[in-house]
Scaffold this active site. Sequence first.
Site, PDB file in Angstrom:
ATOM      1  N   GLU A   1       0.842  -1.201   0.000  1.00  0.00           N
ATOM      2  CA  GLU A   1       0.000   0.000   0.000  1.00  0.00           C
ATOM      3  C   GLU A   1       0.870   1.241   0.000  1.00  0.00           C
ATOM      4  OE1 GLU A   1      -2.144   3.186   2.593  1.00  0.00           O
ATOM      5  OE2 GLU A   1      -0.248   2.105   2.865  1.00  0.00           O
TER       6      GLU A   1
ATOM      7  N   ARG B   1     -10.070   8.319   1.229  1.00  0.00           N
ATOM      8  CA  ARG B   1      -8.665   7.986   1.464  1.00  0.00           C
ATOM      9  C   ARG B   1      -8.160   7.163   0.289  1.00  0.00           C
ATOM     10  NH1 ARG B   1      -5.747   8.476   5.952  1.00  0.00           N
ATOM     11  NH2 ARG B   1      -3.809   7.308   6.163  1.00  0.00           N
TER      12      ARG B   1
END
Length: 429
Positions: free
Chosen positions: A121, A172
């Site tokens: 990520e 996000r």
Amino acid sequence: MFTFIDLFAGIGGFHHALSGAGGQCVFVSEIDEQAKRIYEQNWGDHVTPREGRPLLEGDIIPLTDPEVQHIPDHDVLAAGFPCQPFSKSGFQRGINETRGTLFFNIAKILEAKRPRVIILENVRNLAGPRHRETWSTIIRTLRDLGYKVSDTPTVFSPHLLPPELGGTPQIRDRVFIVGTHVGRERAWAEADSTPTLERKPVDGWNPSMWDLDTHVLLDESEVPSTGPHRLSAEEIRWIDVWDDFVTTLLEVRDGTPLPGFPIWADEFRDVPAITSSTPKWKADFLRKNSEFYVEHRDAIDTWLARHGGLAGFPPSRRKLEWQAQDAPSLWATAMHFRPSGIRAKKPTYLPAMVAITQTSIIGPRRRRITVREGARLQGLPDTFSFEGQPQSASFKQLGNGVSAGVVGFILRESGALELLAEQTQAGAA
């Protein structure tokens, strides 16, 4: 059961998602001492101890020598590797910056251990136009190591997921790389550009259906009466004055919403202050502010006089970024105190938490969100403890964290969990 390692672990967003899917953590690495303490405080009982080694390791670099001798075998490698080299707030030197090369420390582990699944990520900017070479290098490296990955980044946000699938009301956007080990030849032969997940609402979910009261906010009886979440008298004054602006202008405009461009009180003038050196983007805003002022001169002048010309307001509080559409009042919005001004949005889903002090203010509650509410936005359980540290440290850790709900959903959608289950059953047989 499958095993996983948690690199650049932070406070354990990956751990929550992977252990919830049936995984057992066998190795953790996190360099920040405060984050390590919070991780161990919450997940320490669920990490397999190793004789002669600390429960949580620190810096990953000494652990990735050619033999990666201290890292146990594992089925899943999870890593939220450092984003500063790719973040818009940094210098964006990418893989040419020292911290950018930490990806290659991950690659050393993959080369030695060959876990069946990887999930990485990073910030969305990693896949932006300034980092095409970096992105291509990462994908090429993973394929050379035998991992089937997509050329096209998977960019996703928790506000696009319904709550029953792990979503939360927070925008996000993050880049996720999910890969399965199939061998180098097959990884290149089956290379394609299909992202693991498209950036769009899932299962017909409408993000405007988010409701902070239902999905995030505590009952006010549970909120401490004092603390950093409470607004100061000065902050209340800033909001009250701009709320007067909003309600006054809405009345003058017969309810027509305020414009979406940044409103700059210092640029309310008949002729915009534009010179040959004024950047085009700024000149456009200056013209719009001038036109807006001329159109509503009497109301704006009266408002300014009523509040002493905003005397004592710092420059960043003399600006309003209205993105709340038809909200009837500033106190009816979700706000951020930003260097660029007071930004107001409708109180449905919130902007991304970041590792600096820009905590969302919930207008109807007349306070900032609490750490517990911030943890909910990141998909962490209410049992998660930040005990023993200041709230500023907790918000920094949350702002650096990963959305646990998104991680779980992407692993399910990618088929990685199904693959792990099949291989586990085959090994047992």
